[in-house]
Motif scaffolding. Sequence first.
Motif, mmCIF file in Angstrom:
data_model
loop_
_atom_site.group_PDB
_atom_site.id
_atom_site.type_symbol
_atom_site.label_atom_id
_atom_site.label_comp_id
_atom_site.label_asym_id
_atom_site.label_seq_id
_atom_site.Cartn_x
_atom_site.Cartn_y
_atom_site.Cartn_z
ATOM 1 N N GLU A 74 17.149 -15.301 22.037
ATOM 2 C CA GLU A 74 17.647 -14.437 22.694
ATOM 3 C C GLU A 74 16.497 -13.481 23.662
ATOM 4 O O GLU A 74 16.938 -12.411 24.120
ATOM 5 N N ASN A 75 15.509 -13.749 22.506
ATOM 6 C CA ASN A 75 14.339 -12.379 22.787
ATOM 7 C C ASN A 75 13.174 -12.954 23.389
ATOM 8 O O ASN A 75 13.279 -14.376 22.424
ATOM 9 N N VAL A 76 11.859 -11.975 23.750
ATOM 10 C CA VAL A 76 10.658 -12.494 24.181
ATOM 11 C C VAL A 76 9.637 -11.553 22.447
ATOM 12 O O VAL A 76 10.307 -10.126 22.978
ATOM 13 N N ILE B 252 10.396 -6.429 20.997
ATOM 14 C CA ILE B 252 11.395 -7.223 21.973
ATOM 15 C C ILE B 252 11.948 -6.638 22.680
ATOM 16 O O ILE B 252 12.837 -6.335 22.707
ATOM 17 N N THR B 253 12.063 -8.151 23.686
ATOM 18 C CA THR B 253 12.520 -7.766 24.896
ATOM 19 C C THR B 253 13.273 -9.023 25.050
ATOM 20 O O THR B 253 13.289 -10.253 24.537
ATOM 21 N N GLN C 188 5.000 -14.827 20.929
ATOM 22 C CA GLN C 188 4.998 -14.798 22.215
ATOM 23 C C GLN C 188 5.370 -15.488 23.025
ATOM 24 O O GLN C 188 6.151 -15.397 23.567
ATOM 25 N N ALA C 189 4.692 -16.940 23.007
ATOM 26 C CA ALA C 189 5.171 -18.352 24.304
ATOM 27 C C ALA C 189 6.333 -18.829 23.431
ATOM 28 O O ALA C 189 6.669 -20.019 23.913
ATOM 29 N N GLY C 190 6.745 -18.578 21.845
ATOM 30 C CA GLY C 190 7.967 -19.222 21.801
ATOM 31 C C GLY C 190 7.245 -20.545 20.931
ATOM 32 O O GLY C 190 8.351 -21.097 20.927
ATOM 33 N N ASP C 191 6.395 -20.239 19.878
ATOM 34 C CA ASP C 191 5.725 -22.126 19.952
ATOM 35 C C ASP C 191 5.801 -21.400 18.443
ATOM 36 O O ASP C 191 5.449 -21.923 17.612
ATOM 37 N N ILE D 151 13.101 -3.350 22.132
ATOM 38 C CA ILE D 151 13.352 -2.681 20.604
ATOM 39 C C ILE D 151 11.998 -2.796 19.980
ATOM 40 O O ILE D 151 10.865 -3.294 20.559
ATOM 41 N N LEU D 152 11.364 -1.351 19.457
ATOM 42 C CA LEU D 152 10.038 -1.464 19.361
ATOM 43 C C LEU D 152 9.740 -0.983 17.807
ATOM 44 O O LEU D 152 10.601 0.145 17.809
ATOM 45 N N ARG D 153 8.887 -2.266 17.390
ATOM 46 C CA ARG D 153 8.565 -1.705 15.773
ATOM 47 C C ARG D 153 7.194 -1.464 15.674
ATOM 48 O O ARG D 153 6.497 -2.133 16.026
ATOM 49 N N ASN D 154 6.785 -0.568 15.059
ATOM 50 C CA ASN D 154 5.418 -0.801 14.467
ATOM 51 C C ASN D 154 5.350 -0.128 13.106
ATOM 52 O O ASN D 154 6.063 -0.157 11.628
#
Length: 130
Positions: free
Chosen positions: A61-63, A90-91, A20-23, A99-102
């Motif tokens: 391109e996303n978070v 994925i926002t 989530q932090a992009g690390d 986009i929601l995936r589960n």
Amino acid sequence: MTQDEQEIRQLIELWLSATQAGDVDAVLSLMSDDAMFLSAGQQPMIGRDAFARGLNKVLSENVIESTSEIAEIVVCGDLAYCRTRLTVTITSKHGQLPILRNGDTLSILRKQADGKWRLTRDANMLASAA
């Protein structure tokens, strides 16, 4: 709960928060050099470099926000497996709809020579939650 199970739970939480932090470097530190990722309809993604390329591309391109419900952790010596129910959102950074995936995942972890658990194989069966 054993120490190993606690460490694996911490690895999963760190994976989610680092993503989530992009690390990307933090995520890569949680996997073995030869990690393999399996997804339905895709060729296996093998190794840290391939994973880094894919994750960097998505994060440019996303978070990504994820939650994981751990259903099962089994430890046997220096190997363990973990089964989870994963939800990923994925926002887009450009205003597109999220986009929601589960779905379910099955991960294999190996305790490395340094005593730390690292992901070595991962299979996910995420599908669109639309």
